[in-house]
Design a protein around this motif. Sequence first.
Motif, short mmCIF file in Angstrom:
data_model
loop_
_atom_site.label_atom_id
_atom_site.label_comp_id
_atom_site.label_asym_id
_atom_site.label_seq_id
_atom_site.Cartn_x
_atom_site.Cartn_y
_atom_site.Cartn_z
N ASN A 60 17.14 41.44 29.78
CA ASN A 60 15.93 42.10 29.32
C ASN A 60 15.17 42.59 30.55
O ASN A 60 15.20 41.95 31.60
CB ASN A 60 15.05 41.13 28.53
CG ASN A 60 15.76 40.54 27.34
OD1 ASN A 60 15.79 41.13 26.27
ND2 ASN A 60 16.37 39.38 27.53
N PRO A 90 14.65 45.53 25.66
CA PRO A 90 15.57 44.45 25.28
C PRO A 90 16.96 44.65 25.88
O PRO A 90 17.36 45.77 26.20
CB PRO A 90 15.60 44.54 23.75
CG PRO A 90 14.34 45.23 23.38
CD PRO A 90 14.09 46.22 24.49
N ALA A 91 17.68 43.56 26.03
CA ALA A 91 19.04 43.62 26.57
C ALA A 91 19.91 44.56 25.75
O ALA A 91 19.78 44.64 24.52
CB ALA A 91 19.65 42.22 26.59
N LYS A 113 16.92 36.55 31.42
CA LYS A 113 17.87 36.13 30.41
C LYS A 113 17.48 34.74 29.92
O LYS A 113 16.46 34.19 30.32
CB LYS A 113 19.31 36.10 30.96
CG LYS A 113 19.81 37.44 31.49
CD LYS A 113 21.23 37.36 32.00
CE LYS A 113 22.23 37.30 30.86
NZ LYS A 113 23.63 37.44 31.34
N SER A 117 15.35 34.22 25.39
CA SER A 117 14.90 35.52 25.90
C SER A 117 14.69 36.53 24.78
O SER A 117 13.80 37.38 24.86
CB SER A 117 15.89 36.07 26.93
OG SER A 117 17.17 36.26 26.36
N SER A 121 11.26 38.51 24.31
CA SER A 121 11.30 39.97 24.26
C SER A 121 10.65 40.48 22.98
O SER A 121 9.92 41.47 22.99
CB SER A 121 12.76 40.45 24.35
OG SER A 121 12.83 41.85 24.23
#
Length: 293
Positions: A60, A90-91, A113, A117, A121
């Motif tokens: 993220n 976001p990832a 992370k 996470s 987020s």
Amino acid sequence: MNSIRKQEGFEGQKAIVLPKKILEVCQHTAPVNALFITDVGFYPRAQYHYRERPSGISQNILIYCIEGKGWLEIPAGRFEVNPNHYLIIPANMAHKYGADEENPWTIYWMHFKGSQSIYFSSVLSKQAKSFVNYTIFLEERIRVFDSMYKNLEGGYSLDNLLYSSISFQYFLASLSFADKFTSGLHAEKDQVDVSITYMQDHLDKSLTLEQLAASVNLSVSHYSSIFRKKTGYSPIIYFNHLKIQRACQYLLFTTLRINEIALKLGIEDPYYFSRLFTKIMGVSPMEYRSKKE
């Protein structure tokens, strides 16, 4: 492949990229594994700063703008970023972002992370409804960042990793819940902390265990014992971690040759330096430089 419009650094910048082996420690050590930073930095007036990642990244991304302007483009649209705005990506989300060409942003940024996470987020993005948000400016928030950064800069002991993880949650709370944010505590330095500061001030030297112990007026045996107890590492290994952390910054932000970087860190043998770097970071210095964002 990432697209970069700014290859050289920004004056006054600072950044830390945690080594692969340290990230593995974070992933498998509770409670750090709930939320931990993988990369962190500060870019003042980051002219021409630009990133494009069509597939996103596994971390993220959080960027907090305190001056100037920038922009974010994600599948949900394009958003302007102004002073006291933070953006959250976001990832694995495709994205582009960059500094305004006429009034470039000054930013604090973090990649993170952890098992929690996604939750953090979501809180920052208001349940994925707003990826750019305003927050009031707080001096204490900057102090928290500086403290968090300084501790990571001081090495990767379990204490530092845990402190940074907790501080990061506090930092996130200051963004999402500014009205509830309170001042943190500031602990006094003990002999190990003083020794680490001494190491940081002498990264250009090749110090022996005896010299490090003498710097805090302790015997070698007692010094080694309390240092390992607090950090989880021997003093020399810890000192080497700090040297390689500084080497990463030279590789990221300068055009110095490998042998020049080695000399700046008090290491006369560039081959030994390369082996040490590879052992700690998991890649060679040249590989690390070639993969910089």
